[in-house]
Enzyme design. Structure first.
Site, PDB file in Angstrom:
ATOM      1  N   GLN A  78      25.744 115.211  32.112  1.00 46.59           N
ATOM      2  CA  GLN A  78      24.959 113.996  31.953  1.00 46.59           C
ATOM      3  C   GLN A  78      23.520 114.355  31.588  1.00 46.59           C
ATOM      4  O   GLN A  78      22.678 114.574  32.460  1.00 46.59           O
ATOM      5  CB  GLN A  78      25.001 113.147  33.230  1.00 46.59           C
ATOM      6  CG  GLN A  78      24.386 111.799  33.006  1.00 46.59           C
ATOM      7  CD  GLN A  78      24.677 110.831  34.132  1.00 46.59           C
ATOM      8  OE1 GLN A  78      25.330 111.143  35.113  1.00 46.59           O
ATOM      9  NE2 GLN A  78      24.165 109.630  33.986  1.00 46.59           N
ATOM     10  N   PHE A  79      23.247 114.388  30.282  1.00 48.79           N
ATOM     11  CA  PHE A  79      21.915 114.761  29.810  1.00 48.79           C
ATOM     12  C   PHE A  79      20.848 113.784  30.261  1.00 48.79           C
ATOM     13  O   PHE A  79      19.671 114.138  30.367  1.00 48.79           O
ATOM     14  CB  PHE A  79      21.894 114.920  28.286  1.00 48.79           C
ATOM     15  CG  PHE A  79      21.951 113.620  27.530  1.00 48.79           C
ATOM     16  CD1 PHE A  79      20.779 113.000  27.121  1.00 48.79           C
ATOM     17  CD2 PHE A  79      23.162 113.037  27.215  1.00 48.79           C
ATOM     18  CE1 PHE A  79      20.824 111.800  26.420  1.00 48.79           C
ATOM     19  CE2 PHE A  79      23.218 111.844  26.520  1.00 48.79           C
ATOM     20  CZ  PHE A  79      22.046 111.221  26.113  1.00 48.79           C
ATOM     21  N   THR A  80      21.224 112.551  30.577  1.00 52.01           N
ATOM     22  CA  THR A  80      20.240 111.541  30.975  1.00 52.01           C
ATOM     23  C   THR A  80      19.568 111.861  32.317  1.00 52.01           C
ATOM     24  O   THR A  80      18.574 111.241  32.659  1.00 52.01           O
ATOM     25  CB  THR A  80      20.869 110.134  31.028  1.00 52.01           C
ATOM     26  OG1 THR A  80      21.932 110.135  31.978  1.00 52.01           O
ATOM     27  CG2 THR A  80      21.392 109.719  29.660  1.00 52.01           C
TER      28      THR A  80
END
Length: 150
Positions: A78-80
């Site tokens: 999850q890059f966010t």
């Protein structure tokens, strides 16, 4: 590396309507990477996750680890998690690693967690539009950043 660890009664990941992973009691780990993350970060975080005492003992006290309870795990990229919302209302993801760096780190992290846990773990599909379903148990949610080991 930044991780959100959620104690779950169950969790699953689906992509385009297809079930990819499913677990019962254990942890769902959302994980994000930065370019400077290293093998040392991976090793440290994996050991921290499997040994976190976030599961209840016979007295109802959070005193048991994932290893001690033989719990399951799912890891979802999850890059966010590296979003910066300092300016304006649209988050910036500049600190998040691009796939050419993040995918090898993700694969190494999954392998290390399997080694430390002593069993296969579930995953999502890196970069896919995933539908993550969970029943947070407690709720218990822990956020860990390897650059800020509190």
């Amino acid at each position: 590396m930044r991780a959100v660890i959620q104690r779950v009664s169950k969790a699953s990941v689906a992509v385009e309507g297809n079930l990819i992973s499913k677990i019962n009691a254990g942890v769902l780990v959302l994980i994000g990477f930065e370019d400077e993350d290293s093998t040392d970060d991976i090793t440290w975080l994996s050991k921290k996750i499997v040994n976190l005492r976030i599961f209840n003992d016979e007295k109802g006290v959070m005193n048991r680890s994932l290893v001690e309870t033989n719990g399951d795990a799912i890891v979802v990229s999850q890059f966010t998690l590296h979003a910066s919302s300092k300016k304006g209302n649209r988050p910036s993801y500049l600190k998040a690693s691009k796939p050419d760096i993040a995918i090898p780190l993700y694969d190494k992290f999954v392998n290390q967690l399997e080694l430390d846990l002593g069993k296969k773990i579930g995953t999502g599909i890196f970069g896919a539009d995933m539908k993550v379903e969970l029943l947070n148990d407690g709720p218990v949610t822990i956020v860990i950043d390897t650059k800020n080991k509190e």
